[in-house]
Write a protein that holds these residues in place. Structure first.
Motif, PDB file in Angstrom:
ATOM      1  N   GLY A 306       0.817  -1.213   0.000  1.00 50.95           N
ATOM      2  CA  GLY A 306       0.000   0.000   0.000  1.00 50.95           C
ATOM      3  C   GLY A 306       0.846   1.255   0.000  1.00 50.95           C
ATOM      4  O   GLY A 306       0.535   2.228  -0.698  1.00 50.95           O
ATOM      5  N   ALA A 307       1.921   1.239   0.769  1.00 52.76           N
ATOM      6  CA  ALA A 307       2.837   2.395   0.772  1.00 52.76           C
ATOM      7  C   ALA A 307       3.458   2.577  -0.605  1.00 52.76           C
ATOM      8  O   ALA A 307       3.633   3.708  -1.080  1.00 52.76           O
ATOM      9  CB  ALA A 307       3.927   2.192   1.828  1.00 52.76           C
ATOM     10  N   SER A 308       3.773   1.467  -1.263  1.00 53.74           N
ATOM     11  CA  SER A 308       4.321   1.539  -2.619  1.00 53.74           C
ATOM     12  C   SER A 308       3.300   2.116  -3.589  1.00 53.74           C
ATOM     13  O   SER A 308       3.638   2.968  -4.419  1.00 53.74           O
ATOM     14  CB  SER A 308       4.754   0.140  -3.077  1.00 53.74           C
ATOM     15  N   ALA A 309       2.041   1.646  -3.499  1.00 49.70           N
ATOM     16  CA  ALA A 309       0.993   2.156  -4.384  1.00 49.70           C
ATOM     17  C   ALA A 309       0.774   3.646  -4.155  1.00 49.70           C
ATOM     18  O   ALA A 309       0.598   4.424  -5.102  1.00 49.70           O
ATOM     19  CB  ALA A 309      -0.303   1.380  -4.154  1.00 49.70           C
ATOM     20  N   TYR A 310       0.786   4.067  -2.885  1.00 48.07           N
ATOM     21  CA  TYR A 310       0.627   5.489  -2.548  1.00 48.07           C
ATOM     22  C   TYR A 310       1.772   6.302  -3.147  1.00 48.07           C
ATOM     23  O   TYR A 310       1.559   7.365  -3.746  1.00 48.07           O
ATOM     24  CB  TYR A 310       0.592   5.656  -1.037  1.00 48.07           C
ATOM     25  N   LEU A 311       2.994   5.808  -3.003  1.00 48.94           N
ATOM     26  CA  LEU A 311       4.165   6.508  -3.517  1.00 48.94           C
ATOM     27  C   LEU A 311       4.087   6.665  -5.028  1.00 48.94           C
ATOM     28  O   LEU A 311       4.312   7.756  -5.566  1.00 48.94           O
ATOM     29  CB  LEU A 311       5.437   5.745  -3.122  1.00 48.94           C
ATOM     30  N   GLN A 312       3.750   5.566  -5.723  1.00 51.80           N
ATOM     31  CA  GLN A 312       3.688   5.631  -7.184  1.00 51.80           C
ATOM     32  C   GLN A 312       2.624   6.608  -7.655  1.00 51.80           C
ATOM     33  O   GLN A 312       2.837   7.376  -8.612  1.00 51.80           O
ATOM     34  CB  GLN A 312       3.400   4.241  -7.755  1.00 51.80           C
ATOM     35  N   GLN A 313       1.485   6.613  -6.987  1.00 48.02           N
ATOM     36  CA  GLN A 313       0.402   7.516  -7.388  1.00 48.02           C
ATOM     37  C   GLN A 313       0.806   8.975  -7.204  1.00 48.02           C
ATOM     38  O   GLN A 313       0.533   9.826  -8.044  1.00 48.02           O
ATOM     39  CB  GLN A 313      -0.871   7.216  -6.584  1.00 48.02           C
ATOM     40  N   HIS A 314       1.479   9.275  -6.088  1.00 48.95           N
ATOM     41  CA  HIS A 314       1.804  10.674  -5.782  1.00 48.95           C
ATOM     42  C   HIS A 314       3.047  11.150  -6.533  1.00 48.95           C
ATOM     43  O   HIS A 314       3.143  12.347  -6.863  1.00 48.95           O
ATOM     44  CB  HIS A 314       1.954  10.854  -4.272  1.00 48.95           C
TER      45      HIS A 314
END
Length: 317
Positions: A306-314
């Motif tokens: 989830g942290a990875s998905a958040y990072l990629q999105q932002h």
């Protein structure tokens, strides 16, 4: 080689990983107490990964993230986000609540990373809810917007416990007497499991000898204690009702997920329980929730994902 990292920080452990094109890799776990500050723990990971130069990162942490200053609830670490970014020599650093990371993992989890409970089919980009019985009760919703997935933060774990059947009422009365209020967290958490056990033991005139949630779960699953079995049965029912309420609140056509550290200990018991029946037991609104799927998160690294998905999105925005 330039790289991105993610971290999942709890009161006991910090887990770090390198972000890859299809998730995370090179996961390492350290004890928080082995480091005086969070920067030292992260720098140890950088040292253990000498082939990479980390330039961007996202930290999911078990405490409120309301501004630049972050103070952990169940550990001594405290830090400034801006200062930490400079100490780690990063171009970009994001610090988010751990349940924000859990929520962002949900759209990227595959079928083998979850266990479906009951029927229902998720709609692409539909609203999603997740709740996690653990030390406490975390609750989060996530919705698709024009700029990507957006979490809707709140304190849903502290809403009122709404009894549905006579056994729930026994538990509700016990909580009212003990605490002056019956909240959802006091029935759906580690201590909540003990509260249910003690309430049912007292109602049946039996001494409540067990003191750890794991003991109750173990004896319920192996069938060696009737009160423990009744406790876990009611715990699953209460979770089902709560999950159904989340589905009604936000039209969660993308599904309702169970995270946290407790439910994975009794997956088969949960699948056989009345969880799904109570999820759908919404009277005239049963039709509204019956096609909404419910899942147990089986992926142990979903916080990092989830942290990875958040990072990629932002980073992309």
């Amino acid at each position: 080689m330039s790289a991105q990292f993610v971290a999942d920080v709890g009161g006991t452990n910090i887990r770090l990983a390198r972000v890859t094109s299809d998730g995370v890799s090179d996961i390492k776990k350290y004890m928080c107490n082995d480091f005086a500050s969070i920067d030292l723990a992260i720098l140890q990971y950088f040292k253990d990964m000498p082939a990479y130069t980390f330039t961007q990162g996202c930290i999911a942490i078990a405490c409120p993230v309301l501004g630049d200053q972050v103070v952990m609830t169940n550990h001594s670490w405290a830090f400034s986000q801006q200062a930490l970014r400079q100490q780690l020599k990063l171009d970009d650093l994001y610090v988010i609540n751990d349940f924000t990371a859990v929520a962002h993992s949900l759209p990227v989890l595959s079928g083998d990373q979850v266990v479906q409970i009951g029927e229902g089919n998720a709609k692409a980009n539909g609203n999603i809810a997740v709740f996690g019985p653990g030390t406490g009760l975390g609750v989060e919703h996530i919705t698709m917007t024009t700029s990507g997935w957006q979490t809707l933060d709140g304190e849903g774990g502290h809403t009122d416990f709404a009894p549905v059947d006579e056994t729930d009422i026994v538990i509700w009365r016990y909580l009212q007497k003990q605490f002056g209020r019956a909240s959802a967290e006091e029935v759906m958490s580690g201590r909540g499991l003990l509260n249910i056990y003690r309430a049912l033991a007292a109602h049946n005139g039996i001494a409540a000898e067990l003191t750890e949630p794991a003991q109750v779960t173990e004896k319920a699953v192996d069938g060696s204690c009737d009160i423990c079995a009744a406790t876990l049965t009611q715990f699953c029912r209460i979770m089902g009702s709560f999950a159904g309420n989340l589905a009604l609140n936000m039209a969660t056509t993308g599904g309702v997920f169970i995270g946290g550290g407790i439910a994975n200990r009794f997956t088969s018991f949960l699948q056989r329980s009345d969880f799904r029946a109570r999820f759908e037991a919404k009277g005239q609104m049963k039709h509204y929730v019956k096609d909404i799927p419910t899942y147990l998160i089986a992926e142990p690294d979903h916080g990092l994902l989830g942290a990875s998905a958040y990072l990629q999105q932002h980073i992309a925005s």
